[in-house]
Design a protein around this motif. Structure first.
Motif, short mmCIF file in Angstrom:
data_model
loop_
_atom_site.label_atom_id
_atom_site.label_comp_id
_atom_site.label_asym_id
_atom_site.label_seq_id
_atom_site.Cartn_x
_atom_site.Cartn_y
_atom_site.Cartn_z
N ARG A 123 40.86 22.29 58.03
CA ARG A 123 40.51 22.73 56.67
C ARG A 123 41.67 22.40 55.76
O ARG A 123 42.81 22.73 56.07
N ASP A 124 41.40 21.73 54.67
CA ASP A 124 42.44 21.35 53.70
C ASP A 124 43.58 20.58 54.39
O ASP A 124 44.76 20.85 54.15
N ASP A 125 43.22 19.66 55.27
CA ASP A 125 44.18 18.83 56.01
C ASP A 125 45.11 19.64 56.93
O ASP A 125 46.19 19.19 57.29
N ILE A 126 44.72 20.84 57.30
CA ILE A 126 45.50 21.67 58.21
C ILE A 126 44.62 21.96 59.43
O ILE A 126 43.49 22.40 59.30
N ARG A 167 46.99 28.60 63.23
CA ARG A 167 47.36 27.33 62.63
C ARG A 167 48.24 26.53 63.59
O ARG A 167 49.21 27.05 64.13
#
Length: 164
Positions: A117-120, A137
């Protein structure tokens, strides 16, 4: 053949004095009554291969092992993980990630997949007994920092569990 001998002893077989970490010692393989035994000697206590000796080697007395997270049972680690998994502090998130890796190694958590999500990237985890789901994460921590964080986590857990 595969031979297994006891680890280095804490005292010198010759003098009875403690073996000091970091100092040179001699370990000898001794045959006694058809079995093999290891005896360890300080430099002061070493007078050559003892009677019944088959061979010897020179080594350095290792430092005592540090207590690690492994000394704390996986159930307690999981309880701690559940307390901190939703923290938003970046440093706490790194410790949560290190703890998750530790629980994965101990097979107390399992990796169900990952999501981006959102490059994470986030790891999707669950407990082997149905706990969770959890989302952690992926911190992409370099090895040196991972070692440092593991030490910090060990200290934090040791102080909490020793105080309890």
């Amino acid at each position: 053949m595969d031979y297994r001998f006891k680890p280095i002893s804490k005292t010198c077989a010759g003098t009875g004095e403690p073996l000091v970490p970091g100092e040179i010692c001699y370990s000898a393989l001794i045959e006694k009554d058809g079995s093999y035994d290891r005896e360890d000697y300080s430099q002061a206590g070493w007078n050559g291969l003892p009677e019944g000796g088959i061979g010897f080697w020179k080594c350095i007395v290792p430092e005592p092992e540090q207590k690690s997270v492994s000394a704390i049972d996986p159930e307690s680690l999981l309880q701690y993980f559940e307390q901190i998994v939703d923290q938003t502090n970046p440093q706490q998130q790194k410790l949560t990630y290190v703890l998750a890796l530790s629980l994965l190694q101990r097979r107390r958590l399992k990796l169900d997949g990952s999501t981006v999500r959102d490059d994470i990237e986030y790891l999707q985890l669950s407990g082997v007994r149905g706990e969770g789901p959890y989302e952690v994460r992926d911190q992409q921590i370099p090895e040196a920092e991972l070692t440092q964080l593991q030490s910090a986590l060990n200290e934090q857990l040791s102080s909490q569990w020793n105080a309890a």
